[in-house]
Motif scaffolding. Structure first.
Motif, PDB file in Angstrom:
ATOM      1  N   ILE B 176       0.854  -0.632   0.321  1.00 15.20           N
ATOM      2  CA  ILE B 176      -0.138  -0.060  -0.126  1.00 15.20           C
ATOM      3  C   ILE B 176       0.790   1.355   0.324  1.00 15.20           C
ATOM      4  CG2 ILE B 176      -1.828   1.543   1.337  1.00 15.20           C
ATOM      5  CD1 ILE B 176      -2.793  -1.385   2.363  1.00 15.20           C
ATOM      6  N   ALA B 177       1.901   1.042   1.331  1.00 15.93           N
ATOM      7  CA  ALA B 177       2.912   2.108   0.651  1.00 15.93           C
ATOM      8  C   ALA B 177       3.536   2.483  -0.254  1.00 15.93           C
ATOM      9  CB  ALA B 177       3.634   2.078   1.939  1.00 15.93           C
ATOM     10  N   ASP B 178       3.955   1.278  -1.195  1.00 13.20           N
ATOM     11  CA  ASP B 178       4.682   1.931  -2.395  1.00 13.20           C
ATOM     12  C   ASP B 178       3.695   2.342  -3.212  1.00 13.20           C
ATOM     13  OD1 ASP B 178       6.554   1.026  -1.388  1.00 13.20           O
ATOM     14  OD2 ASP B 178       6.805  -0.872  -2.711  1.00 13.20           O
ATOM     15  N   HIS B 179       1.893   2.243  -3.199  1.00 10.31           N
ATOM     16  CA  HIS B 179       1.548   3.006  -4.066  1.00 10.31           C
ATOM     17  C   HIS B 179       0.893   3.855  -4.218  1.00 10.31           C
ATOM     18  CE1 HIS B 179       1.693  -1.507  -5.997  1.00 10.31           C
ATOM     19  NE2 HIS B 179       0.951  -0.885  -6.570  1.00 10.31           N
ATOM     20  N   ILE B 180       0.750   4.742  -2.282  1.00  7.07           N
ATOM     21  CA  ILE B 180      -0.091   5.477  -2.174  1.00  7.07           C
ATOM     22  C   ILE B 180       1.212   6.512  -1.810  1.00  7.07           C
ATOM     23  CG2 ILE B 180      -2.452   5.418  -1.615  1.00  7.07           C
ATOM     24  CD1 ILE B 180      -1.755   5.037   0.808  1.00  7.07           C
ATOM     25  N   GLY B 181       2.159   6.725  -1.183  1.00  5.29           N
ATOM     26  CA  GLY B 181       3.072   6.695  -0.821  1.00  5.29           C
ATOM     27  C   GLY B 181       2.891   7.438   0.502  1.00  5.29           C
ATOM     28  N   LEU B 182       4.509   7.945   1.153  1.00  5.60           N
ATOM     29  CA  LEU B 182       4.181   7.852   2.764  1.00  5.60           C
ATOM     30  C   LEU B 182       4.545   9.569   2.984  1.00  5.60           C
ATOM     31  CD1 LEU B 182       7.410   5.408   3.612  1.00  5.60           C
ATOM     32  CD2 LEU B 182       4.194   5.415   4.430  1.00  5.60           C
ATOM     33  N   THR B 183       4.411  10.527   2.191  1.00  7.69           N
ATOM     34  CA  THR B 183       4.192  11.378   2.563  1.00  7.69           C
ATOM     35  C   THR B 183       2.504  11.775   3.659  1.00  7.69           C
ATOM     36  OG1 THR B 183       4.782  12.157   0.724  1.00  7.69           O
ATOM     37  CG2 THR B 183       4.574  14.270   2.142  1.00  7.69           C
ATOM     38  N   ASP B 184       1.349  11.588   2.561  1.00  6.29           N
ATOM     39  CA  ASP B 184       0.680  11.527   3.531  1.00  6.29           C
ATOM     40  C   ASP B 184       0.054  10.644   4.926  1.00  6.29           C
ATOM     41  OD1 ASP B 184      -0.823  12.904   1.449  1.00  6.29           O
ATOM     42  OD2 ASP B 184      -2.285  12.016   0.894  1.00  6.29           O
ATOM     43  N   VAL B 185       1.536   9.676   4.643  1.00  4.97           N
ATOM     44  CA  VAL B 185       0.828   8.849   5.977  1.00  4.97           C
ATOM     45  C   VAL B 185       1.654  10.076   7.301  1.00  4.97           C
ATOM     46  CG1 VAL B 185       1.784   7.125   7.300  1.00  4.97           C
ATOM     47  CG2 VAL B 185       0.686   6.828   4.622  1.00  4.97           C
ATOM     48  N   LEU B 186       2.321  10.423   6.874  1.00  4.00           N
ATOM     49  CA  LEU B 186       3.499  11.336   8.116  1.00  4.00           C
ATOM     50  C   LEU B 186       2.388  12.024   8.721  1.00  4.00           C
ATOM     51  CD1 LEU B 186       6.168  10.980   9.017  1.00  4.00           C
ATOM     52  CD2 LEU B 186       6.996  12.648   7.563  1.00  4.00           C
ATOM     53  N   GLY B 187       1.787  12.885   7.947  1.00  2.00           N
ATOM     54  CA  GLY B 187       0.572  13.827   7.985  1.00  2.00           C
ATOM     55  C   GLY B 187      -0.156  13.734   9.407  1.00  2.00           C
ATOM     56  N   ALA B 188      -0.813  12.151   8.563  1.00  6.78           N
ATOM     57  CA  ALA B 188      -2.097  12.072   8.830  1.00  6.78           C
ATOM     58  C   ALA B 188      -1.649  11.525  10.622  1.00  6.78           C
ATOM     59  CB  ALA B 188      -2.615  10.661   8.424  1.00  6.78           C
ATOM     60  N   LEU B 189      -0.440  10.404  10.369  1.00  7.88           N
ATOM     61  CA  LEU B 189       0.335  10.440  11.739  1.00  7.88           C
ATOM     62  C   LEU B 189       0.012  11.669  12.983  1.00  7.88           C
ATOM     63  CD1 LEU B 189       1.578   7.912  13.335  1.00  7.88           C
ATOM     64  CD2 LEU B 189       3.602   7.643  12.334  1.00  7.88           C
ATOM     65  N   VAL B 190       1.195  12.481  12.361  1.00  6.38           N
ATOM     66  CA  VAL B 190       1.517  13.600  13.270  1.00  6.38           C
ATOM     67  C   VAL B 190       0.089  13.703  13.758  1.00  6.38           C
ATOM     68  CG1 VAL B 190       1.733  16.102  13.217  1.00  6.38           C
ATOM     69  CG2 VAL B 190       3.742  13.742  12.006  1.00  6.38           C
ATOM     70  N   THR B 191      -0.665  14.412  12.899  1.00  5.76           N
ATOM     71  CA  THR B 191      -2.426  14.393  13.592  1.00  5.76           C
ATOM     72  C   THR B 191      -3.224  13.652  14.514  1.00  5.76           C
ATOM     73  OG1 THR B 191      -2.481  15.613  11.397  1.00  5.76           O
ATOM     74  CG2 THR B 191      -4.811  15.432  12.774  1.00  5.76           C
ATOM     75  N   GLU B 192      -2.523  12.397  14.271  1.00  5.21           N
ATOM     76  CA  GLU B 192      -2.832  11.429  14.964  1.00  5.21           C
ATOM     77  C   GLU B 192      -2.439  11.342  16.271  1.00  5.21           C
ATOM     78  OE1 GLU B 192      -5.568   8.963  14.598  1.00  5.21           O
ATOM     79  OE2 GLU B 192      -5.321   8.006  16.200  1.00  5.21           O
TER      80      GLU B 192
END
Lengths: 408, 675
Positions: B176-192
Motif C-alpha cells: 500500500i505504501a508503495d502505491h500511495i506514498g508516505l508523505t500523507d502518512v506522516l501528516g496523518a500520523l502527526v495529526t493522530e
C-alpha cells in the motif's frame, strides 16, 4: 430473478438444497421449492417461491400435494434427495397422468426390489440377499465365504451391508467379522447384503429424455467415500460403449421415460460389468459441480431440462456438450476426514497447497465438530477441490490425499 | 522497497513464486466466477473458496497485484455480503492492523481484499458506489500511520513470534505504501498523535512509540519540507532534543557532561526549554529527567520549578513542601518512569498538597513497600529495571496530576477505571489510602450499606487478576475494585430495578447523588417512561432548567455506546464532570470516559469531541442533546423535585428521543410506542 419463460415448463423442486435452488433460480424455468416448513422464513426473506411440506413416509397426502401443485400449474416434480424420490413419483403420476411412475419410484427406493428388477431385466448383479436382523447378516457372511472355499480361520472376504432406504454412503458398511455385525444399530434394518466385488468401482450420471440418453458422464472413484473425478481416465472411458449399453438396458428395465439416474457399477478383473444400484436423484459428493467445472453446464439446470415435459430436442442438443471431447479438464474432489483423535485446527497440507491442481476447499473448522469414531462410511468434514489436465496425475493426487493430515 | 525475498534453502525462488501467482490468479477467477453468479442467498458458500485462494496469493510474488486488480470485482461479486466489510464507509482504520494478524486466515484474506479495494479506488483505477477516492486514500493513510512500525520492518519480540502472519501484514502494508506514498502518512500520523496527546492520557507508551517511528522515518526516508514535517519535528524534538544542549540527541551521558559546564543563564534556558516541550506535548524527554536530578543534586534547586514550568499555585506548593517534592523527584522520576515529572508538575499546579492529609499521605507512600502478589503484578506489568515501588509512586503522581488520564486498557473494567479517576480528582487522599492497603495487605476494605466487604475474601471478577496493560495504580487496584463491585451487585440481587442505583453511591462515595433514573425497564430491556427520564435529566443537569446549579462532584452515568452506524455496542460507564456553554454558545456536557481514547464516532452525527470545544485535558464533550440521547442511567438528588421538568420545551425532548430511537433504542421501543 432471471426472466422466466412462460412457454417452458414449471417445475417443483422436492427437498431443500441451496445449491439446487441457486442454480435453478438462475435458469429460465418457473419453479417452486417444496420443503419442510422451517425453510419458509428463509424463502420469504430471499424471494424464493416456496410451498411448505413435511416429507415423512409417503402417505395418502401425496395426492393432496400433487393437486395443489397441479392447481398452481406445475408440470413436473424433481426429487433432490433420496427421501423425496417416491414423492416425486407419486406427484408426477398425477401431473403427467401416468400411474406407472409411482411404482417405478418405489423400485428406486428399495434396494432389494431394485436389484431383483435389474436381475430380471438381464442385468448382471452380484450375490445379494435381504437381511432383517443380525442373524441374517451372519448367515450371509458365512455362506459367501463357504462358497469361496475359505476355511475356518482364514480371513473372511467382506460383504456389503446397505440400509434399504438410505442414500449414498450413509447406511453403507463393510462387514468382515461377527463383531462388525454386532456394531450395526437396529434402525439400519432391513438392509441389503451384497458380496464384495473386487474391481473398479465407478458411477454414472445420465440425463434422460424420451427414453434416450442425452448426456452420460462417467465418474471414476479413486476410493469409495473419499474421492471421485470426472471425466474418467481413458482406461475407463474406453468402456463407454459397453457402459452406454448397460444404461440403455436400465432405461428399458426400469421403464424410464425421462429424468436423471445415478447408477453405480463394478468392472471386475475379468472385464465383466456388475450393476450395483441406481438412484433417481442427483448424486452426493457434489458430483454435479465437478461436472460443471469440467464441462461448464450446470447439472441442476440439466435436471430441469430433462424433467420438463415442454423441453424440445433442439434445446437438449444445445444444452448438453459432447462427453469427454468438450471437457476443459479433469475435476475431482476429496472428502476430508480427520485422521487424528484430537485435532485443533485446519491446515491444508503443504504439498497439497502447492500442487498446481489444487483449487480450493470447503472444509469446516474443527471447533465446529469433534472427531467421532467412524462407524459406517460417515460424513466427511468438507471437500477439497482439484482441477487439472492430466487424469492420471489427478487420480494419484487424490489417492495421496488419504495419507495426509488436513486437521492437526 | 523490495517485496521479493531472496531464494534460500527450502524456499521457493522468485520465478516459482511468480508462476504460482499467475496460476493462482486463474484459480481465483474460477472461484470469483462461482461467487459472482450465485444468488444473494447462496453467496455464503462461495465466499470461503475465494478467501482460500486469496490467502495463498498473499505470500506469492505479484500476488497482491492479482488481489488488487480483482478487489472491486470480488466486492461486487458478494465477497463481503453479510459482513461488516460490506459497508467500507463504516470501517475503522484502527482495526485493520489487528485483523491482518488474525489467527483465522479468512479474516486476513478478507482484510487484504478490502484494503485492495480501497487501494484500487484511492489510485483512481476503479470506482465504488460507497467509497469516494479521497475517503479511500485517507483511510489507507490512517492504516499506514497506525502501523508505521511494520512498514519499516522493525520487529519486536511479540511480532516475531507471529512468523508468517507478521510477514503477510508487512507485505500488505509495504505494498500500500508503495502505491500511495508516505508523505500523507506522516501528516496523518502527526495529526493522530496530537489528537491523542491532547487528551493527556497517563499512558503515553503508544504515542512515544509512534514518535520514535516518525524519527526513524524522517531519518531514513526524508520528506519534503512543509507543515507536516514541522509538526513531526515538533514531536520528535519534544522527546529527543527539546533544548539547545540536547538538540542533536547526544545521549544522556554526553548531555550531562555538556551541562556540567553551562553557566546559570544557559541552565535556566535549558529548564525553560524542557518545561515548554513538556507542557506543549505532555511528554517527558529522558534529558529532562537527567536535568532534574542534576540540578537537584549538584546545582541550584531553584531551577526545579522552572524545569517543571510551574505557575503561581505550583510555585506556592514548591515553597511550602520543598523537601517532600524533592523526595518525590528522587524516588519517582527515573529514566524508566520519566512521565512522573509531568504528573508531579500538574499535581503541584492542582494545589492538592494544601489539602491537609495529602502531604503526610505522600510521605507514607514514599516509605510504602509493596508485598506479595501486589509486588509481583507490578513487576510483571512494568519490568524490573526499577523497583515496583518506584513504578507505583510514579503512577500515583501521574494519576493525581492527570486524573482524567486514567484508561482501562483492553479490559472490561470501565467501572473501576472510572472510580480511580474520580477519586484522584476529588479525594486523592482516599486513593492513597486504598493504594496503601492494597500494597501492604493485598486487599481493599469497603462497606455496602453497613455490610463489610473484604476484597481478599472474594472470587475473581470480570477482570480476573486485573489488567497489566494499564497504569501502575490500576494494575494494583482494579482486581480488588472489580471484585468488590461484583460483590455489591450480588448483594443487590432480589431488588427491583437497576442495581447501580445502590452500588454507585456505596462504591464511589457520599458525593454520588442518591436517586437514580434508568431509561429502560431492567427486566424487559425496553424503554420505560423515556420522556420523563429525559425531562428529569434536563431538570438535573441543564443550567437553564436547574437554576444554574453547577455539577460540583463528578456524577457516574451510564451510556449506551453506539458505533458509526448507530448500532448498539454495549453499556459503558462514564462520569459527568460539568455542563457549560462552549465558545460558540452551545450547551455541552463535558465528561470523562475511562476508555483510552475518548474521541469516538457514535453515529448519526454524534461524534465525541476531545479538543477545540472548550474541553480541558482528558475531557470528552458532546452537545447537551446529543449526549443525552446516549444516556441510559444517571443519578440525581432525591430531595429535589423535578418541578422545572414541565418547562422544558417538547421539541427539545422530541429531538433527543428521536436520536435515541434511531440508534441504540431502535429495538427497545415499548409496545405502546411501536409505529
Amino acid at each position: 430473478m432471471t426472466d422466466k419463460n412462460p412457454d417452458k415448463g414449471y417445475v417443483a423442486i422436492l427437498g431443500w438444497s441451496l445449491n439446487a435452488i441457486d442454480a435453478i433460480d438462475r435458469f429460465d424455468r418457473r419453479y417452486v421449492v417444496v420443503a419442510p416448513p422451517w425453510a419458509e422464513e428463509y424463502c420469504v426473506q430471499n424471494d424464493i417461491p416456496f410451498l411448505p411440506w413435511d416429507f415423512d413416509r409417503l402417505n395418502e397426502r401425496s395426492y393432496e400435494l400433487a393437486h395443489r401443485l397441479e392447481e398452481m400449474g406445475v408440470d413436473v416434480a424433481i426429487p433432490i434427495f433420496e427421501e423425496t424420490v417416491e414423492w416425486a413419483g407419486a406427484i408426477n403420476a398425477v401431473l403427467l397422468k401416468n400411474p406407472r411412475l409411482l411404482g417405478q419410484a418405489m423400485l428406486f427406493r428399495d434396494k432389494s426390489l431394485m436389484k431383483r428388477r435389474a436381475q430380471l431385466g438381464g442385468i448382471r448383479v452380484g450375490v445379494f440377499e435381504e437381511a432383517h436382523d443380525r442373524g441374517d447378516v451372519i448367515r450371509f457372511l458365512k455362506r459367501v465365504n463357504q462358497t469361496l472355499l475359505k476355511l475356518d480361520g482364514d480371513v473372511n472376504d467382506p460383504i456389503h451391508f446397505k440400509a434399504f432406504d438410505k442414500s449414498g454412503t450413509a447406511g453403507h458398511r463393510v462387514v468382515r467379522t461377527p463383531e462388525d455385525v454386532d456394531n450395526i444399530p437396529d434402525d439400519e434394518f432391513p438392509a441389503l447384503l451384497e458380496s464384495h466385488l473386487d474391481g473398479w468401482e465407478f458411477a454414472v450420471e445420465a440425463w434422460i429424455k424420451n427414453r434416450k440418453i442425452q448426456f452420460l458422464n462417467i465418474s471414476e472413484y479413486v476410493t469409495l467415500g473419499y474421492s471421485v473425478f470426472v471425466p474418467a481416465t481413458p482406461e475407463l472411458e474406453q468402456h463407454r460403449a459397453r457402459i452406454t449399453e448397460q444404461i440403455e438396458k436400465l432405461i428399458e428395465t426400469f421403464d424410464i421415460d425421462f429424468g436423471f439416474i445415478h447408477p453405480e457399477y463394478f468392472l471386475t478383473s475379468d472385464n465383466t460389468l456388475y450393476f450395483g444400484e441406481v438412484a433417481y436423484r442427483p448424486p452426493g459428493f457434489n458430483a454435479l459441480e465437478l461436472i460443471e467445472r469440467a464441462y461448464g453446464f450446470n447439472g441442476y439446470q440439466g435436471l430441469v431440462v430433462a424433467f420438463d415435459p415442454k423441453t424440445t430436442q433442439d434445446e437438449l442438443d444445445a444444452f448438453f456438450p459432447t462427453p469427454v471431447e468438450d471437457a476443459k479438464g479433469y475435476a475431482g474432489c476429496f472428502g476430508v476426514y480427520p485422521r487424528r483423535r484430537v485435532v485443533s485446527r485446519l491446515e491444508v497440507p503443504e504439498e497439497t497447497a502447492n500442487h498446481p491442481f489444487f483449487e480450493f476447499h470447503e472444509l469446516s473448522d474443527p471447533r465446529e465438530q469433534k472427531v467421532a469414531k467412524r462407524s459406517a462410511f460417515g460424513t466427511h468434514w468438507g471437500l477439497a477441490y482439484f482441477f487439472g489436465d492430466n487424469p492420471h496425475e489427478l487420480r494419484d493426487l487424490l489417492k495421496k490425499q488419504e495419507e495426509l493430515d488436513y486437521y492437526v | 522497497m523490495t517485496s521479493s525475498s531472496p531464494a534460500s534453502d527450502g524456499r521457493q525462488t522468485d520465478t516459482d513464486s511468480r508462476a504460482q501467482a499467475a496460476r493462482l490468479s486463474g484459480t481465483l477467477d474460477v472461484a470469483i466466477e462461482r461467487l459472482e453468479r450465485a444468488r444473494p442467498f447462496a453467496k455464503l458458500r462461495y465466499q470461503r473458496p475465494v478467501l482460500e485462494v486469496v490467502r495463498r496469493l498473499l505470500p506469492a510474488d505479484g500476488g497482491l497485484d492479482v488481489i488488487r486488480e480483482r478487489a472491486i470485482q470480488m466486492d461486487a461479486a458478494g465477497l463481503f455480503a453479510g459482513s461488516d466489510w460490506d459497508s467500507p464507509e463504516a470501517l475503522l482504520p484502527q482495526i485493520c492492523g489487528n485483523t491482518l494478524l488474525s489467527e483465522d486466515p479468512s479474516f486476513v484474506a478478507l482484510e487484504a481484499v478490502s484494503l485492495g479495494r480501497f487501494l484500487a479506488v484511492a489510485t483512481g483505477e476503479a470506482r465504488h458506489k460507497n467509497l469516494h477516492q479521497d475517503t479511500a486514500r485517507h483511510f489507507l493513510t490512517q492504516v499506514l500511520a497506525l502501523n508505521l512500525r511494520d512498514i519499516f520492518g522493525q520487529s519486536s519480540e511479540a511480532t516475531r513470534t507471529l512468523g508468517d502472519r507478521q510477514e503477510n501484514k508487512q507485505r500488505i502494508l509495504a505494498y500500500i505504501a508503495d502505491h500511495i506514498g508516505l508523505t500523507d502518512v506522516l501528516g496523518a500520523l502527526v495529526t493522530e498523535i496530537w489528537r491523542l496527546l491532547e487528551q493527556r492520557s497517563v499512558q503515553v507508551g503508544v504515542a512515544k512509540d509512534m514518535i520514535a517511528q516518525i524519527a526513524v522515518a524522517l531519518e531514513e526516508k526524508g520528506t519534503e519540507p512543509g507543515s507536516e514535517r514541522l509538526g513531526a519535528e515538533r514531536l520528535v524534538s519534544a522527546l529527543f532534543g527539546p533544548t539547545v544542549a540536547s538538540l542533536d540527541d547526544p545521549g544522556v551521558e554526553a548531555y550531562l557532561e555538556r551541562i556540567a559546564h553551562l553557566d546559570e543563564p544557559s541552565l535556566s534556558r535549558e529548564a525553560m526549554g524542557f518545561a515548554r516541550a513538556m507542557h506543549d506535548t505532555g511528554l517527558i524527554s529522558d534529558y529532562h529527567v537527567a536535568f532534574l536530578h542534576h540540578v537537584l543534586d549538584f546545582r541550584d534547586r531553584s531551577l526545579v520549578p522552572a524545569a517543571l514550568g510551574l505557575g503561581t499555585t505550583g510555585l506556592d506548593c514548591w515553597h511550602h513542601f520543598r523537601r517532600l517534592i524533592e523526595d518525590l523527584i528522587h524516588a519517582a522520576v527515573t529514566l524508566s518512569t520519566p512521565q512522573a515529572a509531568y504528573g508531579l508538575a500538574l499535581l503541584l499546579e492542582r494545589g492538592v498538597l494544601h489539602h491537609a492529609p495529602m502531604a503526610p499521605a505522600l510521605d507514607r507512600q514514599l516509605q510504602q513497600k509493596l508485598r506479595g502478589h501486589a509486588r509481583d503484578r507490578i513487576a510483571l506489568g512494568f519490568g524490573e529495571a526499577v523497583a515496583p515501588e518506584t513504578h507505583l509512586l510514579a503512577g500515583l503522581l501521574q494519576i493525581i496530576g492527570q486524573p482524567l488520564g486514567v484508561g482501562q486498557g483492553a479490559n472490561p473494567t470501565c467501572q473501576s477505571a472510572r472510580a480511580i479517576a474520580m477519586w484522584s480528582l476529588i479525594e486523592p487522599d482516599y486513593l492513597l489510602h486504598i493504594v496503601s492497603q492494597a500494597s501492604e495487605f493485598d486487599t481493599v476494605l469497603m462497606q455496602f450499606e453497613g455490610t463489610p466487604i473484604n476484597s481478599a475474601d472474594l472470587p475473581l471478577g470480570l477482570a480476573g487478576f486485573g489488567p497489566i496493560d494499564a497504569d501502575p495504580v490500576s494494575v494494583l487496584l482494579v482486581s480488588h475494585l472489580d471484585r468488590i463491585y461484583a460483590e455489591m451487585g450480588r448483594l443487590c440481587i432480589g431488588r427491583e430495578g437497576d442495581p447501580h442505583r445502590w452500588i454507585n453511591p456505596q462504591f464511589h462515595g457520599w458525593w454520588v447523588s442518591r436517586d437514580c433514573a434508568v431509561a429502560v425497564d431492567v427486566t424487559t430491556g425496553k424503554l420505560s417512561d423515556y420522556d420523563s427520564f429525559l425531562r428529569r435529566f434536563f431538570a438535573t443537569y441543564h443550567p437553564l432548567y436547574n437554576g444554574e446549579r453547577p455539577v460540583s462532584h463528578p456524577q457516574p452515568a451510564g451510556i449506551a455506546v453506539t458505533d458509526p452506524n448507530r448500532q448498539f455496542v454495549g453499556w459503558h460507564a462514564i462520569a459527568i464532570l460539568r455542563v457549560a456553554e462552549d465558545q460558540a454558545g452551545k450547551m455541552r456536557v463535558y465528561f470523562y470516559n475511562p476508555n483510552n481514547d475518548s474521541g469516538q464516532d457514535w453515529g448519526g452525527g454524534v461524534v465525541v469531541s476531545t479538543s477545540g470545544n472548550g474541553e480541558r485535558y482528558g475531557e470528552g464533550s458532546l452537545e447537551f442533546g446529543s449526549f443525552l440521547s446516549r444516556v441510559y442511567l444517571f443519578h440525581d438528588e432525591p430531595l429535589r423535585g423535578h418541578e422545572s421538568a414541565g418547562n422544558i420545551p417538547d421539541t427539545a425532548i422530541e429531538s433527543v428521543r428521536e436520536q435515541a430511537i434511531e440508534s441504540w433504542a431502535s429495538d427497545r421501543l415499548p409496545d405502546a410506542m411501536m409505529p
